[in-house]
Design a protein around this motif. Structure first.
Motif, short mmCIF file in Angstrom:
data_model
loop_
_atom_site.label_atom_id
_atom_site.label_comp_id
_atom_site.label_asym_id
_atom_site.label_seq_id
_atom_site.Cartn_x
_atom_site.Cartn_y
_atom_site.Cartn_z
N SER B 31 27.64 18.92 10.48
CA SER B 31 26.32 19.44 10.82
C SER B 31 25.27 18.34 10.77
CB SER B 31 25.93 20.57 9.85
OG SER B 31 26.03 20.11 8.50
N THR B 32 25.53 17.31 9.99
CA THR B 32 24.65 16.14 9.96
C THR B 32 25.46 15.00 9.37
OG1 THR B 32 22.55 15.23 9.16
CG2 THR B 32 23.73 16.67 7.65
N THR B 33 24.99 13.78 9.57
CA THR B 33 25.64 12.64 8.94
C THR B 33 24.70 11.91 7.98
OG1 THR B 33 25.01 11.18 10.76
CG2 THR B 33 27.17 12.26 10.91
N ILE B 34 23.44 12.36 7.95
CA ILE B 34 22.42 11.69 7.14
C ILE B 34 21.67 12.75 6.36
CG2 ILE B 34 20.28 10.36 7.23
CD1 ILE B 34 21.34 9.18 9.91
N VAL B 35 21.71 12.65 5.04
CA VAL B 35 20.94 13.60 4.25
C VAL B 35 20.11 12.87 3.19
CG1 VAL B 35 22.64 15.43 4.59
CG2 VAL B 35 22.71 14.06 2.51
N SER B 36 19.06 13.55 2.77
CA SER B 36 18.16 13.02 1.76
C SER B 36 18.42 13.72 0.44
CB SER B 36 16.71 13.25 2.21
OG SER B 36 15.80 13.02 1.17
N GLY B 37 18.64 12.96 -0.60
CA GLY B 37 18.85 13.55 -1.91
C GLY B 37 20.29 13.97 -2.14
N THR B 38 20.56 14.52 -3.33
CA THR B 38 21.92 14.93 -3.68
C THR B 38 21.98 16.43 -3.94
OG1 THR B 38 21.43 14.26 -5.94
CG2 THR B 38 22.64 12.70 -4.60
N ASP B 39 21.10 17.16 -3.25
CA ASP B 39 21.12 18.62 -3.34
C ASP B 39 21.69 19.22 -2.06
OD1 ASP B 39 19.50 18.57 -5.78
OD2 ASP B 39 17.95 17.84 -4.43
N ASN B 40 22.26 18.38 -1.23
CA ASN B 40 22.64 18.82 0.11
C ASN B 40 24.13 19.10 0.27
OD1 ASN B 40 20.20 18.58 1.99
ND2 ASN B 40 20.10 16.71 0.79
N TRP B 41 24.42 19.88 1.28
CA TRP B 41 25.79 20.15 1.71
C TRP B 41 25.89 19.73 3.17
CZ3 TRP B 41 29.33 23.72 -1.00
CH2 TRP B 41 28.83 24.13 -2.26
N VAL B 42 27.10 19.41 3.57
CA VAL B 42 27.36 19.27 5.00
C VAL B 42 28.38 20.33 5.34
CG1 VAL B 42 29.17 17.51 4.65
CG2 VAL B 42 28.03 17.70 6.87
N THR B 43 28.21 20.95 6.49
CA THR B 43 29.19 21.94 6.94
C THR B 43 29.84 21.38 8.21
OG1 THR B 43 29.58 24.25 7.47
CG2 THR B 43 27.47 23.36 8.17
N VAL B 44 31.15 21.52 8.26
CA VAL B 44 31.91 20.83 9.30
C VAL B 44 32.73 21.83 10.11
CG1 VAL B 44 33.64 19.02 9.74
CG2 VAL B 44 32.10 18.82 7.78
N ASP B 45 32.69 21.69 11.43
CA ASP B 45 33.58 22.45 12.31
C ASP B 45 34.80 21.58 12.60
OD1 ASP B 45 31.81 24.50 12.42
OD2 ASP B 45 31.11 24.12 14.45
N ALA B 46 35.95 22.19 12.65
CA ALA B 46 37.18 21.44 12.90
C ALA B 46 38.02 22.21 13.90
CB ALA B 46 37.95 21.25 11.59
N ALA B 47 38.30 21.57 15.03
CA ALA B 47 39.01 22.29 16.08
C ALA B 47 39.79 21.35 16.97
CB ALA B 47 38.02 23.10 16.92
N VAL B 48 40.57 21.96 17.84
CA VAL B 48 41.32 21.23 18.86
C VAL B 48 40.93 21.83 20.20
CG1 VAL B 48 43.61 20.62 19.68
CG2 VAL B 48 43.23 20.97 17.24
N SER B 49 40.41 21.02 21.09
CA SER B 49 40.01 21.53 22.40
C SER B 49 39.93 20.38 23.38
CB SER B 49 38.67 22.27 22.33
OG SER B 49 37.62 21.35 22.13
N ASN B 50 39.75 20.70 24.63
CA ASN B 50 39.60 19.65 25.64
C ASN B 50 38.21 19.05 25.61
OD1 ASN B 50 42.12 19.51 26.79
ND2 ASN B 50 41.70 21.06 28.34
N ASP B 51 37.21 19.91 25.65
CA ASP B 51 35.85 19.42 25.80
C ASP B 51 35.14 19.37 24.46
OD1 ASP B 51 36.21 19.15 28.49
OD2 ASP B 51 35.46 21.15 28.98
#
Lengths: 159, 285
Positions: B31-51
C-alpha cells in the motif's frame, strides 16, 4: 502556534550576521473541506550537500494511534531530502499548521554564506501538494517565487 | 518469447497455482513503501496475473511469505487472507528502518526412469496428464532425495526464486539489502525506497555473489488499463552487473529478471533456473 512564535521571535532577536527572513504565504482556498497544509521549508546548498530544514508545520496536537507525524512523509520531497532523518518535534523548527496568510521564518544565525536553493513544500489533507524552489545567494540575496495552487508568495529577504 | 514464457512458468509453478500456459506474473503490491514513524502498518496484495497490478487470476499463497525486520531478524505477517483473485496481509512496521517482505524459495523438479516407467520429481499434481494418465498411480516423488536407488535417466532442474518488496519507516537502512550470495540477488545501489522519477536508479544483480553481466531485466509499470501500450522496459545489466533505470513516470513498477545456468547447488541437478522479482515505488519529484 504559540511555541513556534516564541521560537521564531527568539531567532530574530539574536540579531545574527546573516539575518534574513523567509516569508511563506498560505493561500486562502475556497474548497468544501479545508485543512491547513503541512509545510516544510528548507535550504539546500546549490552545489549539493546536506539540506537544512528551517521550518516544519504539522498537526502537533494529534496523538494516539494516528499522530500528526504520520503524514509528514506526504511532504515527499522534504521527506526524502532529510525530513525522514529528523526527530519530531524539532526544537526551533517544528510547529503547528498555520492559517491562510503570510508567515515569517527567521534564517538561522549560523548559516554559511553561499549559493542555496530555498524550498517550500506544502501538502494538504484532501487537497494537493506543491513544491516551490527558488535560488538565492546568502547572506545578501533576495528571492521571490509564487506557488500555483497550494502555496502563495514565497520570499526571502536578507537584512 | 517462448523461452520467456517457459521461464516465467517456473515462477508460476512455484506458487502451486494451476499450471496455465501463459506468462502469468507473480506480484506483491504494498500500500506504500514510505512511512513516517513506527505506528504504521503496510498492507500488501499478493497475486498472480498477467496485467499489473490487476488481480484477476489467482491469489498468491501467503504461507511462504517472510518478513525481514530492519535489523535482519525475522518478522511476521498478520491478518493474512485469501480471496478469489488475490491474497492480502499486513505487516506492522514497529521498528524504524527498511523492511523486506517476500518469498525466497528453491525447488527441484525433473524426471527419471524406474523399471522402464517415467517418474517425476517435485511435481505433486497427481496422475500424469492426458487420457492415458487417468487411473494410473502418480509416478512422482517430492524431492530429489526420494529418488530410488535403481533410477536411471535422472534429469533434475533447480529453480530458485525471490520476490521481495521494501518498505521503509523513517530513515532508510541497508541491513536487509545485503545480497545472500546464493542464486540471483538484487543489490540496490540506489535505495529502493528513495526512488524518484527524475533521477535514474541503479541496481546491481549478482549470481552467487558475482556480478551478473548482460542480465535481461524487465520492468513494467502498473495501470496498463489506462494507456495503450503495456509500457514494458526490456533492459540489461552492464559488465559490472549494474542496471540503470530511467523512469518514464512515477508509479509502481514490477521488476523481473530470469536466467539459467548450469551451476545448481542441488546434487545431480544439471540446470539452474533463477528468478528475481520486486515491486518498486517511484515517487514524483
Amino acid at each position: 502556534m504559540r511555541p513556534t512564535s516564541v521560537l521564531l521571535l527568539g531567532g530574530a532577536l539574536a540579531a545574527p550576521a546573516t539575518a534574513g527572513t523567509v516569508t511563506v504565504t498560505v493561500p486562502r482556498l475556497s474548497v468544501a473541506e479545508y485543512h491547513r497544509p503541512y509545510v516544510a521549508v528548507w535550504l539546500e546548498p546549490a552545489g549539493g550537500g546536506t539540506p537544512r530544514t528551517l521550518a516544519v508545520w504539522y498537526d502537533i496536537r494529534k496523538a494516539g494511534n494516528e499522530p500528526g507525524t504520520k503524514w509528514l512523509s506526504e511532504l515527499r520531497a522534504w521527506w526524502r531530502k532529510g525530513g525522514r532523518g529528523m526527530a519530531m518535534p524539532a526544537d526551533g523548527i517544528s510547529g503547528a499548521t498555520q492559517a491562510p496568510g503570510p508567515h515569517n521564518i527567521a534564517l538561522p544565525a549560523d548559516l554559511k554564506p553561499g549559493a542555496y536553493v530555498l524550498n517550500v513544500e506544502a501538502a494538504r489533507e484532501t487537497g494537493g501538494r506543491e513544491l516551490v524552489s527558488v535560488p538565492v545567494n546568502l547572506p545578501a540575496g533576495n528571492a521571490r517565487a509564487t506557488g500555483k495552487a497550494e502555496l502563495g508568495a514565497v520570499t526571502l529577504s536578507a537584512r | 518469447m517462448r523461452a520467456l514464457v517457459s521461464r516465467l512458468l517456473v515462477a508460476t509453478a512455484l506458487l502451486s497455482a494451476p499450471a496455465a500456459l501463459s506468462a502469468h506474473r507473480q506480484w506483491l503490491l504494498p500500500s506504500t513503501t514510505i512511512v513516517s514513524g513506527t505506528d504504521n502498518w503496510v498492507t500488501v496484495d499478493a497475486a498472480v496475473s498477467n496485467d499489473l497490478f490487476y488481480p484477476d487470476h489467482f491469489p498468491m499463497q501467503t504461507e511462504s511469505i517472510q518478513v525481514w525486520q530492519p535489523d535482519g531478524s525475522t518478522g511476521a505477517i498478520q491478518n493474512a487472507a485469501k480471496g478469489r483473485y488475490r491474497s492480502t496481509f499486513d505487516v506492522q512496521l514497529d521498528k524504524p528502518g527498511t523492511w523486506k517482505i517476500g518469498t525466497a524459495s528453491t525447488n527441484v523438479s525433473g524426471s527419471f526412469k524406474l523399471n522402464g516407467e517415467d517418474w517425476t520429481v517435485g511435481r505433486r499434481r497427481g496422475p500424469p496428464r492426458g487420457p492415458e494418465g487417468a487411473g494410473r498411480p502418480a509416478h512422482s516423488v517430492a524431492t530429489a532425495a526420494d529418488i530410488p536407488a535403481g533410477a536411471t535417466d535422472v534429469k533434475l532442474t533447480e529453480m530458485s526464486s525471490r520476490n521481495e518488496i521494501f518498505v521503509t519507516a523513517g530513515e532508510p537502512t541497508a541491513t536487509v539489502l545485503k545480497p545472500t550470495g546464493k542464486g540471483l540477488d538484487m543489490e540496490p545501489v540506489t535505495h529502493p525506497d528513495s526512488l524518484v522519477s527524475n533521477e535514474p536508479a541503479r541496481f546491481r544483480f549478482l549470481i552467487d555473489g558475482k556480478p551478473a553481466a548482460g542480465l535481461k531485466v524487465t520492468l513494467i509499470p502498473g495501470g496498463k488499463r489506462y494507456r495503450d501500450s503495456e509500457g514494458v522496459m526490456e533492459l540489461a545489466t552492464g559488465a559490472d552487473g549494474v542496471l540503470e533505470v530511467k523512469w518514464p513516470a512515477p508509479g509502481m513498477y514490477w521488476l523481473n529478471a530470469t536466467t539459467t545456468d548450469n551451476h545448481p547447488a542441488t546434487p545431480r541437478a544439471t540446470e539452474r533456473r533463477m528468478s528475481y522479482t520486486s515491486t518498486l515505488e517511484v515517487m514524483a519529484p
